[in-house]
Design a protein around this motif. Structure first.
Motif, short mmCIF file in Angstrom:
data_model
loop_
_atom_site.label_atom_id
_atom_site.label_comp_id
_atom_site.label_asym_id
_atom_site.label_seq_id
_atom_site.Cartn_x
_atom_site.Cartn_y
_atom_site.Cartn_z
N ASP A 30 23.32 -7.21 -55.32
CA ASP A 30 23.64 -7.41 -56.73
C ASP A 30 23.45 -8.85 -57.21
N ALA A 31 23.52 -9.83 -56.33
CA ALA A 31 23.33 -11.22 -56.73
C ALA A 31 23.19 -12.07 -55.48
N THR A 32 22.53 -13.21 -55.63
CA THR A 32 22.43 -14.20 -54.55
C THR A 32 22.81 -15.56 -55.11
N GLY A 33 23.69 -16.27 -54.40
CA GLY A 33 24.12 -17.59 -54.83
C GLY A 33 24.02 -18.58 -53.70
N VAL A 34 23.57 -19.80 -53.99
CA VAL A 34 23.41 -20.84 -52.97
C VAL A 34 23.94 -22.15 -53.52
N SER A 35 24.62 -22.92 -52.67
CA SER A 35 25.05 -24.27 -53.01
C SER A 35 24.65 -25.18 -51.85
N ARG A 36 23.99 -26.31 -52.15
CA ARG A 36 23.50 -27.20 -51.11
C ARG A 36 23.79 -28.64 -51.45
N ALA A 37 23.98 -29.45 -50.42
CA ALA A 37 24.13 -30.90 -50.55
C ALA A 37 23.64 -31.50 -49.23
N PRO A 38 23.45 -32.80 -49.15
CA PRO A 38 22.99 -33.39 -47.89
C PRO A 38 23.87 -32.99 -46.71
N GLY A 39 23.28 -32.34 -45.71
CA GLY A 39 24.00 -31.99 -44.49
C GLY A 39 24.59 -30.60 -44.48
N TRP A 40 24.65 -29.90 -45.62
CA TRP A 40 25.26 -28.58 -45.60
C TRP A 40 24.68 -27.68 -46.69
N GLY A 41 24.86 -26.38 -46.48
CA GLY A 41 24.46 -25.39 -47.47
C GLY A 41 25.26 -24.11 -47.27
N LEU A 42 25.66 -23.47 -48.36
CA LEU A 42 26.36 -22.19 -48.33
C LEU A 42 25.57 -21.18 -49.14
N GLY A 43 25.50 -19.94 -48.66
CA GLY A 43 24.79 -18.89 -49.37
C GLY A 43 25.53 -17.56 -49.31
N ASN A 44 25.20 -16.71 -50.28
CA ASN A 44 25.89 -15.43 -50.40
C ASN A 44 24.97 -14.39 -51.02
#
Length: 620
Positions: A30-44
């Protein structure tokens, strides 16, 4: 319900993040979301179940605390009211939206307030360096796969093993003792997977790491009471009182698990466990039930019992039927979604059943899984308890009952070199084996602890999770709810097994709610009738003979091709459950090898399973 993925103290390209997301999008279309910054990333990847218009992940995106979450929090409304009274703002009705505020209020202990099933990753950017927290529910209903590189102190994680392999450099080393462990326990146990560099986060675990540091790990007990509940005292000595308490707890939990903003179905096999869930669900209004059977006439056909349960509950009943001729293609799809071998023959049917549930328009399904572990329902438990009471050795027969091939048979299938190799790496971790054989409590106490904390998560819950989410269906499990598990664990031995009968308290709890024929029928496994189906001339037989040809399986140096050929000859002449199960397990393993370990063309080339429906993850 969703899929999550990410990395910490590492580098992952946008392409890698897109690849991982695509490989598990079936679990969150239904949806994809990503948040990233130097050294890390989260996705769903999101599967919308509660608050269909809200629930954007990562929760708290742009703030100091961000969370990606897979699962359901059943007490989210109570938590929302409490947090808002404390001055926190929760943006919408989605259950996971409470997580950032809950962490800000309670810190690392915030998981103690969650009642549900979950795997989550939380990024706290408030300190000098970012901190990552991972957490799993008390039984591991929502698995989380990790690749922690201790030398680089870097992490990559995802909800599914094939998706994790989408990160470059993951899954490069297959555990050579994995075949023996698989045949001994039917799937890798504990934190192990088939890959040396990939683990599963244990149930009830909180894993915390600051960027560049080493992780801290804390475990929570599987039978801890629910957040709003008190400790569960030992049930009264009489069976009737214990049964009433179990029925009340199940009635309450089934009612809570029916709440969703999408259609909910019931998986009804025709036995006690799923039948009781169906009967209790029907008290809340009209229900739809689903049962699976196989075209033709086979042993263990439960469709008539399932129909009786459905008629008693006044349910709309859906009978799913699959053609054994389709098993080869179905097996390849099933193995791909699991990502590593699982010898449970019902895995194939589980995949087909949840696909039918989704095709019928349902997004959530309640099942009867885990009742046997919680209430003492397996014949191997009964036999072990009776042998122990008689002063006889129980452990060898019990361990063989867990296996896809008993110890004597599997060693006879190995080459001399592989037989010597596996002696150095036993299938069960030493601490787990020691607790099972010599830990505190009665034999049945120890077996129950082992089944709940080791076998259930690895063998059953990962299978149910992966194969339901393969079709974008959220499986909910009333018998895994903490109030029910705590009640089951508090039962005395005689309230679980006595006089040759298993699950005594649960049967008593179901009295009057199910048809008499269902309650009085002999217990039988909910399984694929492999012994009858694996016979000369059948599609399954020809498929197995082709994949397990002596020259093909001997090439890896682990199996003796002539010994496996002799197993086929024995099964053809005298069909036998032991031989059939061993051949099925070897077939599943060979399908996995062909999809994930063997490569076509250049190393790392991706393949497509039969049917072409989904790409395979890259594997070395």
């Amino acid at each position: 319900m969703c899929r999550i993925f990410g990395y910490f103290n590492a580098v992952a390209t946008p392409h890698e993040m897109r690849t991982v997301a695509a490989l598990q999008r079936h679990g969150g279309p239904d949806a994809t979301g990503v948040s990233r910054a130097p050294g890390w990333g989260l996705g769903n990847n999101r599967l919308a179940v509660v608050d269909l218009d809200g629930g954007d992940q990562p929760y708290g995106r742009g703030g100091p605390v961000q969370v990606v979450f897979n699962g359901e929090i059943y007490n989210h409304e109570e938590l929302r009211r409490r947090l808002e009274s404390l001055g926190h703002s929760v943006p919408d009705r989605c259950d996971g939206s409470v997580l950032p505020a809950l962490y800000l209020e309670y810190g690392e202990e915030f998981t103690e307030h969650l009642d549900g099933m979950y795997a989550l990753a939380l990024l706290d950017a408030r300190g000098e360096v970012p901190r990552l927290l991972l957490a799993t529910d008390h039984l591991g209903m929502k698995p989380l796969y990790l690749r922690w590189d201790a030398a680089c102190r870097s992490l990559r994680f995802s909800s599914e093993l094939p998706a994790l392999l989408g990160f470059g450099g993951v899954g490069g080393r297959v555990r050579e003792s994995g075949l023996d462990a698989y045949l001994a326990t039917r799937t890798p146990f504990g934190t192990r997977t088939v890959y040396e560099d990939v683990e599963v986060l244990q149930p009830g675990t909180t894993w915390v790491c600051e960027l560049g540091g080493a992780p801290r790990v804390r475990r929570r007990p599987a039978d801890a009471p629910a957040p709003a509940g008190d400790d569960v005292p030992a049930p009264a000595g009489d069976e009737g009182t214990a049964a009433q308490r179990v029925r009340r707890a199940l009635r309450s939990e089934v009612g809570r698990l029916l709440v969703a903003d999408v259609p909910v179905a019931l998986i009804t096999s025709g036995g006690l466990d799923s039948g009781l869930v169906t009967a209790l669900a029907a008290e809340h209004g009209p229900v739809h039930t689903f049962n699976i059977a196989y075209r033709g006439t086979w042993p263990f056909d439960e469709r008539h019992f399932a129909r009786e349960v459905a008629e008693r509950a006044r349910a709309v009943h859906h009978q799913v039927e699959i053609d054994p001729a389709a098993f080869p293609a179905l097996l390849e799809e099933t193995v791909w979604h699991l990502g590593q071998p699982n010898a449970d023959p019902i895995a194939l049917s589980t995949y087909a059943l949840f696909r039918a549930v989704r095709d019928a328009g349902f997004t959530v399904a309640l099942t009867g899984d885990a009742a046997d572990e919680v209430f003492g329902g397996y014949e191997r438990m009964r036999r072990a308890a009776e042998r122990a009471a008689a002063g006889a050795d129980w452990s060898a027969a019990y361990l063989d009952a867990l296996s896809a091939a008993p110890a004597a048979l599997r060693t006879s299938l190995y080459t001399d070199a592989y037989r010597a190799h596996v002696r150095e790496d036993p299938a069960l971790p030493e601490a787990v084996r020691e607790d099972l054989l010599h830990g505190p409590g009665t034999v049945l106490d120890r077996i129950t602890r082992f089944e709940l904390e080791n076998r259930l998560p690895a063998y059953h819950l990962r299978r149910v999770d992966h194969l339901s989410m393969a079709s974008s269906v959220e499986a909910r499990l009333p018998f895994c709810q903490r109030s029910v598990v705590a009640l089951g664990r508090s039962l005395r031995d005689h309230q679980r097994i006595r006089d040759g009968r298993v699950k005594r308290t649960l049967y008593a709890a179901a009295a009057g709610l199910l048809p008499d024929r269902v309650l009085s029928r002999p217990k039988q496994p909910f399984t694929l009738p492999v012994t009858a189906m694996l016979r000369p001339g059948s599609t399954l037989w020809e498929y197995a003979r082709d994949l397990l040809a002596p020259g093909r399986i001997a090439a890896a140096g682990r199996l003796d091709g002539q010994a496996v050929d002799a197993l086929f000859a024995s099964q053809a002449e005298r069909p036998d459950d032991t031989a059939a199960m061993a051949l099925w397990a070897l077939l599943v393993h060979e399908v996995w090898e062909g999809q994930f370990r063997h490569t076509a063309g250049r190393p790392g080339a991706a393949e497509t399973p039969a049917g072409g429906a989904r790409p395979l993850a890259v594997a070395a």
